[in-house]
Design a protein around this motif. Structure first.
Motif, short mmCIF file in Angstrom:
data_model
loop_
_atom_site.label_atom_id
_atom_site.label_comp_id
_atom_site.label_asym_id
_atom_site.label_seq_id
_atom_site.Cartn_x
_atom_site.Cartn_y
_atom_site.Cartn_z
N ALA A 23 22.08 129.99 27.32
CA ALA A 23 22.04 131.27 28.02
C ALA A 23 22.09 132.42 27.03
CB ALA A 23 23.21 131.37 29.00
N VAL A 24 21.58 133.55 27.46
CA VAL A 24 21.75 134.81 26.72
C VAL A 24 22.57 135.73 27.60
CG1 VAL A 24 20.63 136.79 25.64
CG2 VAL A 24 19.56 134.53 25.50
N ILE A 25 23.72 136.17 27.07
CA ILE A 25 24.67 136.96 27.85
C ILE A 25 24.87 138.32 27.19
CG2 ILE A 25 27.00 137.05 28.80
CD1 ILE A 25 25.12 134.81 29.92
N GLU A 26 24.80 139.37 28.00
CA GLU A 26 24.99 140.73 27.52
C GLU A 26 26.37 141.24 27.89
OE1 GLU A 26 23.24 145.20 28.48
OE2 GLU A 26 21.89 143.46 28.68
N ASP A 27 27.13 141.63 26.86
CA ASP A 27 28.45 142.26 27.04
C ASP A 27 29.41 141.42 27.88
OD1 ASP A 27 27.60 144.43 25.53
OD2 ASP A 27 26.84 145.50 27.29
N GLY A 28 29.20 140.12 27.91
CA GLY A 28 30.14 139.21 28.56
C GLY A 28 30.09 139.16 30.06
N HIS A 29 29.22 139.95 30.69
CA HIS A 29 29.21 139.94 32.16
C HIS A 29 27.83 140.09 32.77
CE1 HIS A 29 28.55 144.33 32.46
NE2 HIS A 29 29.33 144.41 31.40
N LYS A 30 26.79 140.12 31.96
CA LYS A 30 25.44 140.23 32.49
C LYS A 30 24.59 139.06 31.98
CE LYS A 30 21.46 143.37 32.87
NZ LYS A 30 20.90 144.69 32.49
N ALA A 126 34.25 133.42 36.63
CA ALA A 126 34.69 134.43 37.60
C ALA A 126 34.39 135.84 37.13
CB ALA A 126 36.19 134.27 37.86
N ARG A 127 34.17 136.00 35.82
CA ARG A 127 33.88 137.34 35.28
C ARG A 127 32.57 137.90 35.83
NH1 ARG A 127 33.13 141.57 34.59
NH2 ARG A 127 33.41 143.01 32.85
N TYR A 128 31.69 137.03 36.32
CA TYR A 128 30.44 137.50 36.90
C TYR A 128 30.61 138.01 38.33
CZ TYR A 128 28.38 135.41 32.77
OH TYR A 128 28.07 135.10 31.47
N VAL A 129 31.82 137.83 38.87
CA VAL A 129 32.14 138.37 40.19
C VAL A 129 32.81 139.73 40.03
CG1 VAL A 129 33.44 138.01 42.32
CG2 VAL A 129 32.36 136.06 41.16
N GLU A 130 33.83 139.77 39.16
CA GLU A 130 34.56 141.00 38.90
C GLU A 130 35.39 140.82 37.63
OE1 GLU A 130 38.52 141.01 41.46
OE2 GLU A 130 36.78 140.58 42.74
N PRO A 131 35.83 141.91 37.01
CA PRO A 131 36.68 141.78 35.82
C PRO A 131 37.95 141.01 36.13
CG PRO A 131 35.87 144.03 36.05
CD PRO A 131 35.52 143.32 37.33
N ILE A 132 38.42 140.24 35.16
CA ILE A 132 39.67 139.49 35.34
C ILE A 132 40.84 140.41 35.02
CG2 ILE A 132 41.03 137.54 34.50
CD1 ILE A 132 38.43 136.06 33.99
#
Length: 347
Positions: A23-30, A126-132
């Motif tokens: 995967a390629v992830i941007e800024d840890g949440h995109k 879960a970070r893709y739902v909302e910040p922890i």
């Protein structure tokens, strides 16, 4: 993000079991891309994952997944800030393929290498739902693990409860096999459970014990003994009622232990993660239970990210990146990796 701010891009690898994912992830949440090459059909005829077969499939798929991930994200190696990889826990041969591929890319393109605990990745889906929000508690339920993990702060993990024998997902696959369900059995058992009733009243092991540990081997044995006895006397049992009875016992124990843990560890969020987090019966039960706990918010990992995938690895890798957790070319697979590494850099 302002025009002058540079986005952080991480190329993440996951190969701990029977999914090859990049995967390629941007800024840890995109998620810019999340390529998953599954091996389920290859393992179904064996009734479970065969490590050697899994490793060979990873070898065949990993370079293709890298290309697809970069192409879908519309980025090149020169755009990346780091490479991340699951290095444990998992099947050692499978892990080695991902670790070797990630180290190769990092070395060839002079990029930092981030080692990621597979279980931390599951939690950070879960970070893709909302910040922890911390402190947080995670109920981590998968084919190989069943754990309650307390997180007092970012990048800090403490296992406060775990299974003493079978993991919940493992028990699902074993009882599914008894009912003639192909691996993986969890989804079918869950569907049947919603069509049946808890008529068999299987045991809830350790439900009232003064600890947060789990045990599912007794439940599995009770299920198998019930079905074998019925076979011996020529009785046909309802697969729907068997599934409902089994699932109710699993969910009751998971939910009760979690409720007790929340009483001792007040937290802002309860995170449900891992492959079994896709189970609708478990999701529904925790939603009901949390209605009476106004101080704790339930965060469920997205259904598409409950199974093994590289996006979840990239989510936690961003946290590790911020904390300076990097590895060098000596990084090796650790099939029995535990959480105690997480707060320190890998030497």
């Amino acid at each position: 993000m302002s025009p002058t701010e540079k986005r952080n891009l991480i190329l993440a690898f996951e190969s701990s079991c029977d999914e090859t994912s990049v995967a390629v992830i941007e800024d840890g949440h995109k998620i810019l891309s999340n390529i998953v090459a599954t091996q389920i059909k290859s393992h179904q005829r064996f009734g479970g994952v065969v490590p050697e077969v899994a490793s060979r499939h990873h070898i065949e798929e990993v370079t293709l997944c890298i290309k697809d991930a970069l192409d879908e994200a519309k980025v090149g190696y020169e755009d990346l800030d780091a490479v991340a990889v699951t290095y444990g826990p998992g099947l050692v041969g499978a892990l080695l393929i991902g670790v070797t591929a990630a180290k190769t890319v990092a070395f060839a393109h002079n990029l930092p290498l981030i080692p990621v605990n597979h279980m931390a990745g599951h939690i950070y889906a879960a970070r893709y739902v909302e910040p922890i929000e911390f402190p947080a508690l995670a109920l981590l339920v998968s084919g190989g693990h069943t754990e309650l993990v307390y997180m007092p702060a970012e990048n800090q993990f403490e296992i406060i409860g775990e299974t003493r024998d079978d993991a919940a997902g493992e028990a699902y696959d074993k009882v599914g096999r008894v009912m003639g369900v192909n691996y993986p059995a969890g989804k079918t058992v869950d569907e049947w459970a919603h069509q049946g009733k808890d008529t068999f009243k299987f045991p809830r092991a350790m439900e009232k014990d003064d600890n947060f540990d789990f045990s599912f081997s007794g439940l599995k044995s009770a299920f198998i003994n019930t079905t074998h006895h019925a076979d011996q006397i020529g009785e046909t049992l309802s697969k729907q009622d068997l599934s409902a009875s089994f699932q109710q016992a699993v969910v009751d124990v998971l939910a009760e232990k979690t409720k007790h843990a929340l009483a001792d560890y007040p937290v802002h969020q309860l995170i449900l993660a891992g492959g079994v987090a896709a189970n609708q019966g478990l999701r529904e039960r925790l939603e009901r239970d949390l209605q009476s706990n106004p101080t704790t918010h339930l965060v469920k990992a997205p259904l598409k990210l409950c199974g093994d995938n590289a996006a979840m690895i990239g989510a936690f890798a961003y946290v590790a990146y911020q904390h300076g957790v990097f590895a060098d070319a000596t990084l090796n697979a650790d099939p029995s990796l535990e959480f105690d590494w997480a707060a320190d850099s890998v030497k």
